[in-house]
Design an enzyme around this catalytic site. Sequence first.
Site, mmCIF file in Angstrom:
data_model
loop_
_atom_site.group_PDB
_atom_site.id
_atom_site.type_symbol
_atom_site.label_atom_id
_atom_site.label_comp_id
_atom_site.label_asym_id
_atom_site.label_seq_id
_atom_site.Cartn_x
_atom_site.Cartn_y
_atom_site.Cartn_z
ATOM 1 N N THR A 14 -68.949 2.791 -4.295
ATOM 2 C CA THR A 14 -68.623 3.355 -5.616
ATOM 3 C C THR A 14 -68.918 2.381 -6.759
ATOM 4 O OG1 THR A 14 -66.382 2.584 -5.259
ATOM 5 C CG2 THR A 14 -66.811 4.909 -4.774
ATOM 6 N N GLY A 15 -69.301 1.139 -6.421
ATOM 7 C CA GLY A 15 -69.542 0.136 -7.467
ATOM 8 C C GLY A 15 -70.960 0.205 -8.015
ATOM 9 N N VAL A 17 -73.458 -2.029 -7.887
ATOM 10 C CA VAL A 17 -74.503 -2.414 -6.933
ATOM 11 C C VAL A 17 -74.531 -1.439 -5.751
ATOM 12 C CG1 VAL A 17 -75.253 -4.206 -5.308
ATOM 13 C CG2 VAL A 17 -74.473 -4.844 -7.599
ATOM 14 N N ARG A 42 -58.451 3.617 -3.261
ATOM 15 C CA ARG A 42 -58.472 4.324 -4.549
ATOM 16 C C ARG A 42 -59.559 5.383 -4.602
ATOM 17 N NH1 ARG A 42 -57.957 -1.177 -5.848
ATOM 18 N NH2 ARG A 42 -60.210 -1.426 -5.865
ATOM 19 N N CYS A 133 -77.926 -12.950 -8.096
ATOM 20 C CA CYS A 133 -79.007 -12.283 -8.850
ATOM 21 C C CYS A 133 -79.883 -13.258 -9.629
ATOM 22 C CB CYS A 133 -78.405 -11.243 -9.797
ATOM 23 S SG CYS A 133 -76.939 -11.825 -10.658
ATOM 24 N N GLN A 160 -77.704 -13.318 -19.166
ATOM 25 C CA GLN A 160 -77.367 -12.363 -18.115
ATOM 26 C C GLN A 160 -76.653 -11.114 -18.624
ATOM 27 O OE1 GLN A 160 -76.531 -16.086 -15.151
ATOM 28 N NE2 GLN A 160 -75.757 -14.138 -14.416
ATOM 29 N N HIS A 246 -81.494 -9.363 -16.285
ATOM 30 C CA HIS A 246 -81.241 -10.766 -16.621
ATOM 31 C C HIS A 246 -82.556 -11.404 -17.079
ATOM 32 C CE1 HIS A 246 -77.361 -10.366 -14.887
ATOM 33 N NE2 HIS A 246 -77.471 -11.143 -13.836
ATOM 34 N N ASN A 319 -81.206 -7.055 -12.584
ATOM 35 C CA ASN A 319 -80.215 -7.779 -11.772
ATOM 36 C C ASN A 319 -79.534 -6.913 -10.739
ATOM 37 O OD1 ASN A 319 -79.204 -6.761 -14.417
ATOM 38 N ND2 ASN A 319 -77.224 -7.243 -13.518
HETATM 39 P P1 A2P Z 1 -63.299 1.119 -5.577
HETATM 40 O O1 A2P Z 1 -64.233 1.889 -6.484
HETATM 41 O O2 A2P Z 1 -62.579 2.004 -4.620
HETATM 42 O O3 A2P Z 1 -62.423 0.156 -6.313
HETATM 43 P P2 A2P Z 1 -67.954 -3.095 -9.088
HETATM 44 O O4 A2P Z 1 -68.506 -4.474 -8.735
HETATM 45 O O5 A2P Z 1 -68.959 -2.241 -9.780
HETATM 46 O O6 A2P Z 1 -66.651 -3.196 -9.811
HETATM 47 O O7 A2P Z 1 -67.637 -2.384 -7.656
HETATM 48 C C1 A2P Z 1 -66.833 -2.974 -6.662
HETATM 49 C C2 A2P Z 1 -66.898 -2.121 -5.390
HETATM 50 O O8 A2P Z 1 -66.106 -2.768 -4.385
HETATM 51 C C3 A2P Z 1 -66.314 -0.735 -5.551
HETATM 52 O O9 A2P Z 1 -66.999 0.157 -4.711
HETATM 53 C C4 A2P Z 1 -64.879 -0.937 -5.082
HETATM 54 O O10 A2P Z 1 -64.253 0.238 -4.611
HETATM 55 C C5 A2P Z 1 -65.111 -1.870 -3.920
HETATM 56 N N1 A2P Z 1 -63.896 -2.596 -3.571
HETATM 57 C C6 A2P Z 1 -63.200 -3.458 -4.341
HETATM 58 N N2 A2P Z 1 -62.117 -3.935 -3.662
HETATM 59 C C7 A2P Z 1 -62.148 -3.366 -2.439
HETATM 60 C C8 A2P Z 1 -61.327 -3.435 -1.276
HETATM 61 N N3 A2P Z 1 -60.248 -4.214 -1.243
HETATM 62 N N4 A2P Z 1 -61.671 -2.700 -0.192
HETATM 63 C C9 A2P Z 1 -62.768 -1.911 -0.223
HETATM 64 N N5 A2P Z 1 -63.587 -1.800 -1.285
HETATM 65 C C10 A2P Z 1 -63.295 -2.520 -2.376
#
Ligand code: A2P
Length: 343
Positions: A14-15, A17, A42, A133, A160, A246, A319
């Site tokens: 979901t992030g 990257v 979440r 990156c 960056q 970047h 990046n």
């Molecule tokens: P979530 O969306 O459920 O918080 P970004 O770098 O763009 O902020 O994205 C970080 C990514 O890492 C997201 O997909 C986030 O999920 C995931 N993430 C962060 N903490 C955890 C965790 N403790 N367990 C699993 N996934 C995580």
Amino acid sequence: MTDSRFNIAVAGATGAVGNQMISCLEERNFPIKSIKFLASSRSVGRKLKYKGRDIAVEELTETSFKGIDIALFSAGGGTSEKFAPFAANDGCVVVDNSSAWRMDPEVPLVVPEVNPHAVAQYRNKGIIANPNCSTIQLVVPLHPLHQKYGIKRIVVSTYQAVSGTGKKAIDELDSQTRAILNFKKHENKVYPHTIAFNCLPHIDVFLENGYTKEEMKMVHETRKIFEDDTIGVTATTVRVPVFFGHSESINIETIKNVSAIEVRALLERTSGVKVVDDPENNRYPLAIDAAGQDLTLVGRIRDDESIENGINMWVVADNIRKGAATNAVQIAEILTKEYLSGE
Ligand code: A2P
């Protein structure tokens, strides 16, 4: 083995990257048998698309990797540190985008254009690290120069984009810009200072030597990827109010004699590099041109007139793509083609 297909997981799907990793797998037609999207609790219930299909996000747990061949991780260092060993224990190869494993001597740190042979070391721990990156776009154009002329010292300053910090930082630059232009109050949540209309010489935490961790990552990772501890590297890393891409001002000093003309000719033949260097027509690498594609753009190539064998250049890359997701997917492609046999 060309028609082999693999079971893939994306951790941190979901992030910023993670999302791009999914797009890269789609775009490059990665040989997928099944795909699983993992994130924190979440995000359970959210759906993400893969090739038009809705796939429900699952919670990342210690047992998420049973039956998975390759997991692409981009869920932060702590998450990688905790979960990558469980994945490896279940026979899954982890390609990790965080800094958690990069300097582990048993874990290869790979940029496919530079040291693809290092992928073989995945067997040590079942983990391959994706470099930072800023390091990736530094070593792609410098590798052929180091091989041919021997680089003694690198001086690099970075500009960056906020996407390197993740989705929250993209939102913060967006909301601060709107607020300031509308004479409204804004908050600084992600960075210690306002990023809109500003430059912050502060990426990651400060260390005892006065450098930031990001700056020292560039030093240590460059040496590891080049397999050369003698190379001098000094970096200043700066966050700028750019969403994607970047930019880096790079100065090198070489052992052998080198000219800007030779450098330009060599980089024109270098895989993964596009020379954009026509200053008379205002053509040089720009973040807005680098964003959304996978090449590392190099321009402003010129002799450093202050030293005997020196070159200056301006290097820009996306990046999130070459600096993270694309590089990870390229590593996974090497794994599938050369080391793993799927079903
Ligand atoms: P979530 O969306 O459920 O918080 P970004 O770098 O763009 O902020 O994205 C970080 C990514 O890492 C997201 O997909 C986030 O999920 C995931 N993430 C962060 N903490 C955890 C965790 N403790 N367990 C699993 N996934 C995580």
